[in-house]
Design a protein around this motif. Structure first.
Motif, PDB file in Angstrom:
ATOM      1  N   MET A   1       0.838  -1.190   0.000  1.00 29.37           N
ATOM      2  CA  MET A   1       0.000   0.000   0.000  1.00 29.37           C
ATOM      3  C   MET A   1       0.882   1.251   0.000  1.00 29.37           C
ATOM      4  O   MET A   1       1.910   1.290   0.655  1.00 29.37           O
ATOM      5  N   ALA A   2       0.466   2.263  -0.730  1.00 30.46           N
ATOM      6  CA  ALA A   2       1.185   3.533  -0.780  1.00 30.46           C
ATOM      7  C   ALA A   2       1.197   4.162   0.608  1.00 30.46           C
ATOM      8  O   ALA A   2       0.311   3.932   1.435  1.00 30.46           O
ATOM      9  N   LYS A   3       2.179   4.985   0.836  1.00 25.55           N
ATOM     10  CA  LYS A   3       2.355   5.646   2.134  1.00 25.55           C
ATOM     11  C   LYS A   3       1.356   6.792   2.342  1.00 25.55           C
ATOM     12  O   LYS A   3       0.915   7.048   3.449  1.00 25.55           O
ATOM     13  N   ILE A   4       1.004   7.494   1.255  1.00 26.61           N
ATOM     14  CA  ILE A   4       0.180   8.705   1.345  1.00 26.61           C
ATOM     15  C   ILE A   4      -1.092   8.540   0.528  1.00 26.61           C
ATOM     16  O   ILE A   4      -1.043   8.185  -0.648  1.00 26.61           O
ATOM     17  N   GLY A   5      -2.231   8.826   1.150  1.00 27.91           N
ATOM     18  CA  GLY A   5      -3.505   8.832   0.444  1.00 27.91           C
ATOM     19  C   GLY A   5      -3.757  10.208  -0.143  1.00 27.91           C
ATOM     20  O   GLY A   5      -3.455  11.230   0.484  1.00 27.91           O
ATOM     21  N   ALA A  32      -0.662   7.075  -3.306  1.00 30.83           N
ATOM     22  CA  ALA A  32      -1.749   6.379  -3.985  1.00 30.83           C
ATOM     23  C   ALA A  32      -2.265   7.244  -5.136  1.00 30.83           C
ATOM     24  O   ALA A  32      -2.065   8.458  -5.152  1.00 30.83           O
ATOM     25  N   LYS A  33      -2.940   6.610  -6.073  1.00 33.52           N
ATOM     26  CA  LYS A  33      -3.540   7.388  -7.159  1.00 33.52           C
ATOM     27  C   LYS A  33      -4.630   8.280  -6.576  1.00 33.52           C
ATOM     28  O   LYS A  33      -5.269   7.938  -5.568  1.00 33.52           O
ATOM     29  N   PRO A  34      -4.859   9.436  -7.164  1.00 30.19           N
ATOM     30  CA  PRO A  34      -5.892  10.347  -6.663  1.00 30.19           C
ATOM     31  C   PRO A  34      -7.263   9.676  -6.692  1.00 30.19           C
ATOM     32  O   PRO A  34      -7.597   8.976  -7.645  1.00 30.19           O
TER      33      PRO A  34
END
Length: 181
Positions: A1-5, A32-34
């Motif tokens: 999972m990406a670190k930043i939403g 993460a993707k927008p």
């Protein structure tokens, strides 16, 4: 999972465009993707310790949503889904779009609404932005220190400043978010 939403609300697509500009600067492990909040799942949103969120201000200082005459749901409908959440330990940076000429009395007011919502639930808000270089009458998006609660963008009247402001702001929040800039 990406670190930043990276989440946004939008009506005309400009806030989405800025989210895409932010995402372009980072890889998938970092960010993460927008995601439009009208498609977001509360559990996913809450799974991030670091969030960048964006919103336009509509009409007379409103968050986007159905009561602001948006075609789709947005922040207005998403916030109640997370209103009982504890954001202690989460760090949030915000950006807001507004029109300082056409809506000089409520320029980026929605930043103030998001600031209140998340800070009342324990989030650490970073990325305050100076109000120099803007011409407006009033903004609920300003803190007591005279700075905006997040990056203020005027894509209607100052779109030529967006890239520079965005890069400077991301540089400001980079150390807190562990961003490789």
């Amino acid at each position: 999972m990406a670190k930043i939403g990276l989440f946004f609300g939008t009506d005309t697509g400009k806030t989405r465009k800025v989210a895409k500009m932010i995402k372009k600067m980072f890889d998938d492990d970092t960010m993460a993707k927008p995601e439009n909040v009208n498609r977001a799942v509360a559990e996913e949103f809450l799974s991030y310790d670091f969030l960048i969120i964006g919103t336009p201000t509509l009409g007379e200082g409103l968050l986007p949503g159905l009561s602001a005459d948006c075609e789709n749901e947005s922040w207005e409908e998403f916030l109640p889904k997370i209103e009982d959440a504890d954001f202690t330990g989460k760090t949030i940076a915000m950006y807001g779009l507004g029109d300082q000429v056409g809506y000089a009395d409520e320029f980026v007011d929605a930043l103030g609404e998001l600031y209140s919502f998340f800070s009342e639930r324990g989030a650490t808000i970073v990325g305050a932005w100076p109000n120099e270089g803007y011409e407006f009458e009033h903004s609920e998006g300003l803190g007591e220190d005279g700075k905006f609660f997040g990056l203020a963008l005027d894509m209607d009247n100052q779109s030529n400043l967006t890239d520079e402001r965005l890069k400077t702001w991301l540089g400001m929040i980079a150390p807190t978010f562990g961003l490789p800039l």
